[in-house]
Design an enzyme around this catalytic site. Structure first.
Site, PDB file in Angstrom:
ATOM      1  N   ASP A  81      33.803  31.464  40.366  1.00  0.00           N
ATOM      2  CA  ASP A  81      35.014  32.123  40.856  1.00  0.00           C
ATOM      3  C   ASP A  81      35.053  32.111  42.380  1.00  0.00           C
ATOM      4  O   ASP A  81      34.067  31.769  43.040  1.00  0.00           O
ATOM      5  CB  ASP A  81      35.093  33.559  40.325  1.00  0.00           C
ATOM      6  CG  ASP A  81      36.501  34.135  40.426  1.00  0.00           C
ATOM      7  OD1 ASP A  81      37.444  33.371  40.727  1.00  0.00           O
ATOM      8  OD2 ASP A  81      36.666  35.347  40.216  1.00  0.00           O
ATOM      9  N   LYS A  82      36.203  32.531  42.879  1.00  0.00           N
ATOM     10  CA  LYS A  82      36.431  32.611  44.318  1.00  0.00           C
ATOM     11  C   LYS A  82      37.166  33.923  44.593  1.00  0.00           C
ATOM     12  O   LYS A  82      37.961  34.389  43.757  1.00  0.00           O
ATOM     13  CB  LYS A  82      37.284  31.409  44.724  1.00  0.00           C
ATOM     14  CG  LYS A  82      37.758  31.390  46.140  1.00  0.00           C
ATOM     15  CD  LYS A  82      39.165  31.907  46.269  1.00  0.00           C
ATOM     16  CE  LYS A  82      39.467  32.235  47.712  1.00  0.00           C
ATOM     17  NZ  LYS A  82      40.781  32.870  47.849  1.00  0.00           N
ATOM     18  N   HIS A  83      36.903  34.541  45.725  1.00  0.00           N
ATOM     19  CA  HIS A  83      37.620  35.776  46.071  1.00  0.00           C
ATOM     20  C   HIS A  83      37.784  35.821  47.585  1.00  0.00           C
ATOM     21  O   HIS A  83      36.950  35.296  48.320  1.00  0.00           O
ATOM     22  CB  HIS A  83      36.814  36.988  45.588  1.00  0.00           C
ATOM     23  CG  HIS A  83      37.642  38.211  45.356  1.00  0.00           C
ATOM     24  ND1 HIS A  83      38.184  38.521  44.118  1.00  0.00           N
ATOM     25  CD2 HIS A  83      38.033  39.207  46.190  1.00  0.00           C
ATOM     26  CE1 HIS A  83      38.859  39.645  44.201  1.00  0.00           C
ATOM     27  NE2 HIS A  83      38.792  40.086  45.452  1.00  0.00           N
ATOM     28  N   SER A  84      38.872  36.436  48.014  1.00  0.00           N
ATOM     29  CA  SER A  84      39.103  36.584  49.452  1.00  0.00           C
ATOM     30  C   SER A  84      39.122  38.074  49.786  1.00  0.00           C
ATOM     31  O   SER A  84      39.506  38.896  48.950  1.00  0.00           O
ATOM     32  CB  SER A  84      40.451  35.947  49.803  1.00  0.00           C
ATOM     33  OG  SER A  84      40.964  36.491  50.997  1.00  0.00           O
ATOM     34  N   THR A 121      46.730  38.847  44.673  1.00  0.00           N
ATOM     35  CA  THR A 121      46.978  37.754  43.731  1.00  0.00           C
ATOM     36  C   THR A 121      47.728  38.238  42.487  1.00  0.00           C
ATOM     37  O   THR A 121      48.603  37.540  41.961  1.00  0.00           O
ATOM     38  CB  THR A 121      45.623  37.118  43.335  1.00  0.00           C
ATOM     39  OG1 THR A 121      45.057  36.576  44.520  1.00  0.00           O
ATOM     40  CG2 THR A 121      45.787  36.021  42.314  1.00  0.00           C
ATOM     41  N   ARG A 170      42.934  53.319  47.910  1.00  0.00           N
ATOM     42  CA  ARG A 170      42.414  52.988  49.241  1.00  0.00           C
ATOM     43  C   ARG A 170      43.502  52.756  50.284  1.00  0.00           C
ATOM     44  O   ARG A 170      43.338  53.155  51.437  1.00  0.00           O
ATOM     45  CB  ARG A 170      41.451  51.793  49.158  1.00  0.00           C
ATOM     46  CG  ARG A 170      40.087  52.292  48.718  1.00  0.00           C
ATOM     47  CD  ARG A 170      39.148  51.185  48.345  1.00  0.00           C
ATOM     48  NE  ARG A 170      38.914  50.269  49.441  1.00  0.00           N
ATOM     49  CZ  ARG A 170      38.542  49.000  49.257  1.00  0.00           C
ATOM     50  NH1 ARG A 170      38.403  48.521  48.038  1.00  0.00           N
ATOM     51  NH2 ARG A 170      38.334  48.238  50.297  1.00  0.00           N
ATOM     52  N   SER A 185      33.802  46.717  45.547  1.00  0.00           N
ATOM     53  CA  SER A 185      35.063  46.414  44.861  1.00  0.00           C
ATOM     54  C   SER A 185      35.070  44.949  44.400  1.00  0.00           C
ATOM     55  O   SER A 185      35.359  44.628  43.237  1.00  0.00           O
ATOM     56  CB  SER A 185      36.235  46.668  45.818  1.00  0.00           C
ATOM     57  OG  SER A 185      37.409  46.072  45.354  1.00  0.00           O
ATOM     58  N   LYS A 189      33.804  43.307  40.267  1.00  0.00           N
ATOM     59  CA  LYS A 189      34.694  42.450  39.461  1.00  0.00           C
ATOM     60  C   LYS A 189      34.016  41.111  39.169  1.00  0.00           C
ATOM     61  O   LYS A 189      34.068  40.605  38.052  1.00  0.00           O
ATOM     62  CB  LYS A 189      36.029  42.221  40.192  1.00  0.00           C
ATOM     63  CG  LYS A 189      36.861  43.484  40.365  1.00  0.00           C
ATOM     64  CD  LYS A 189      38.267  43.193  40.827  1.00  0.00           C
ATOM     65  CE  LYS A 189      38.436  42.974  42.303  1.00  0.00           C
ATOM     66  NZ  LYS A 189      38.505  44.173  43.146  1.00  0.00           N
ATOM     67  N   LYS A 190      33.383  40.552  40.187  1.00  0.00           N
ATOM     68  CA  LYS A 190      32.769  39.219  40.001  1.00  0.00           C
ATOM     69  C   LYS A 190      31.572  39.315  39.053  1.00  0.00           C
ATOM     70  O   LYS A 190      31.349  38.425  38.234  1.00  0.00           O
ATOM     71  CB  LYS A 190      32.330  38.633  41.351  1.00  0.00           C
ATOM     72  CG  LYS A 190      33.437  38.498  42.386  1.00  0.00           C
ATOM     73  CD  LYS A 190      34.596  37.636  41.942  1.00  0.00           C
ATOM     74  CE  LYS A 190      35.867  38.405  41.726  1.00  0.00           C
ATOM     75  NZ  LYS A 190      37.022  37.581  41.333  1.00  0.00           N
TER      76      LYS A 190
HETATM   77  N1  URA Z   1      39.635  42.379  47.447  1.00  0.00           N
HETATM   78  C1  URA Z   1      39.104  43.283  46.579  1.00  0.00           C
HETATM   79  O1  URA Z   1      39.067  43.045  45.377  1.00  0.00           O
HETATM   80  N2  URA Z   1      38.625  44.420  47.069  1.00  0.00           N
HETATM   81  C2  URA Z   1      38.630  44.719  48.381  1.00  0.00           C
HETATM   82  O2  URA Z   1      38.157  45.773  48.756  1.00  0.00           O
HETATM   83  C3  URA Z   1      39.179  43.784  49.288  1.00  0.00           C
HETATM   84  C4  URA Z   1      39.686  42.610  48.784  1.00  0.00           C
END
Ligand code: URA
Length: 449
Positions: A81-84, A121, A170, A185, A189-190
């Protein structure tokens, strides 16, 4: 300890034990804490911080707050996976899911909604009529194991519920910019996805949560360390977020630009295409599908030109509730404008506002933060009671370095509801005229660009 004793412990400067963190996360996910109590927890973590061990414990407890996914040993190396950390015009994730599933990888992507001024997203994907981002764990497994190969979904009551509760509070408690909160956070999820490799894009600059490179580096280290603790291969890119990454800012308009990416060609901005290809290429290398990031990026570009990435996107859309007829229209091969995609989604066309440059010259800068704030504000009109208007968005017609003549058009804006359109257009014009001054600087005959 009870809840207020937990708070007092942190307040007095003591660190939380693993048991304390588990209790806290149990209370957060139980739904029994009030908004004030959630706000107090967030503000305490934000101001008092957490050490590396506490961050790992918080992340693990958040992951364990709901169901998690696991994969057969033969498949797991391909599950990535990828996350920003959040940007403006940062529509990188969905084209990555489509391109990489087309190339045989598996992407169980659990994403977030917009956070502060940055886009999310899930909000973007939900601008596609019919798209369902609330999947059960069973539906997630089914998507990955089938020839669809992946999904794009949000945290739910069943999956990472602790992040769902904390994430939602938040923005309004000014507690986004926190290393422990961002790390836990994202990685909760990852980790719940059961992936073997992660590419992280940590943004820095005026439109990112971490404004300096040094802050981004500290966050990158925290994410890398925590991710490796889960046995994931983690590669962190630290990338600039001064100007919008893409030409489009908003939900439906960013979907349109993502579809342009998957069509190949140069309709989508070069920066967006480059980041999608580079980060996807890195994941292909991490899984051993290719020897180098460059070879991976080339394979990704090939999936755009041979149409396989668009076909993969069509499978994802249909699997997540979009009608076959609409998926066909959105994933048709061809060079279509943003306007055309909006029309195919049944949305109002963008209305075009001409911004005049005070002089002929070159665009020296575009302030992503100002533009994101305008979009953020306008996409939550009072008439919708805080709900998102997915049609709100901007398409930039110039990028840094472009030559402009006096009175060149610079932005298009979109709004769909006649009841608020006039007021919104007035507000937007006001904002854009400020944006023109503050956000878009025109350098007269700049030789450097
Ligand atoms: N993306 C997330 O899922 N959580 C964050 O805190 C910032 C970006």
């Amino acid at each position: 300890l009870d809840f207020s004793e937990l708070l007092e412990k942190k307040l007095s400067g003591e660190r939380w034990s693993e048991e304390d963190v588990k209790l806290l996360v149990r209370l957060v996910s139980s739904g029994r804490l009030s908004g004030q109590q959630i706000g107090a927890v967030l503000m305490l973590i934000f101001t008092k911080g957490m050490d590396a061990e506490e961050i790992v414990q918080l992340t693990s407890a958040m992951t364990a707050s709901g169901e998690t996914l696991s994969w057969p040993d033969s498949l797991r190396p391909l599950v990535v996976d990828k996350h920003s950390t959040g940007g403006v015009g940062d529509m990188v994730s969905p084209p990555m899911v489509a391109s990489l599933t087309a190339l045989g990888l598996k992407l169980p992507m659990i994403s977030g909604r917009s956070l502060g001024h940055t886009g999310g997203t899930i909000d973007k994907m939900e601008s596609i009529p019919g798209f369902n981002a609330s999947l059960t764990a069973e539906q997630m497994r089914g998507a990955v194991m089938s020839d669809v190969g992946g999904f794009i979904a949000g945290q739910t009551e069943a999956m990472v519920p602790a992040d769902r509760v904390l994430y939602a509070a938040r923005s309004e408690t000014a507690t986004i910019r926190s290393v422990p909160l961002i790390t836990s956070s994202i990685l909760s999820k990852k980790a719940a996805e059961g992936i073997s490799a992660l590419v992280m894009d940590v943004k820095f600059g005026r439109a990112a949560f971490m404004t300096t490179f040094e802050e981004a580096r500290i966050l990158a280290e925290s994410i890398e360390q925590t991710g490796r603790g889960y046995g994931m291969k983690v590669i962190v890119f630290i990338t600039e977020m001064e100007r919008p990454l893409a030409r489009c800012i908003g939900n439906a308009v960013e979907v349109a630009e993502a579809l342009q990416v998957l069509n190949g060609g140069d309709a989508a901005s070069a920066g967006l295409r480059e980041l999608v290809a580079r980060q996807s290429g890195c994941l292909l290398r991490l899984t051993g599908k290719v020897a180098t990031d460059e070879a991976g990026a080339a394979a990704v570009r090939n999936s755009w030109s041979d149409g396989s990435a668009l076909k993969a996107m069509r499978r994802i859309l249909v699997n997540q509730g979009v009608s076959e007829a609409l998926a066909d229209k959105l994933c048709e091969r061809g060079q279509f404008s943003v306007q055309e995609y909006l029309s195919r989604m049944g949305r109002e066309p963008l209305s075009v506002t001409q911004l005049s440059s005070p002089a002929s010259g070159f665009v020296s800068d575009i302030d992503a933060l100002s533009l994101a704030k305008i979009c953020h504000q306008l996409s939550r009109p009072e008439r919708l009671g805080g709900k998102l208007d997915h049609s709100t968005g901007l398409e930039l017609l110039v990028v840094k370095g472009d030559a402009v003549k006096q009175a060149n058009g610079a932005l298009r804006k979109s709004s769909s509801n006649p009841q608020w359109e006039n007021q919104a257009i007035e507000d937007l014009l006001l904002a854009l005229s400020m944006a023109q001054k503050d956000a878009v600087d025109f350098l007269d005959d700049s030789p450097a660009l």
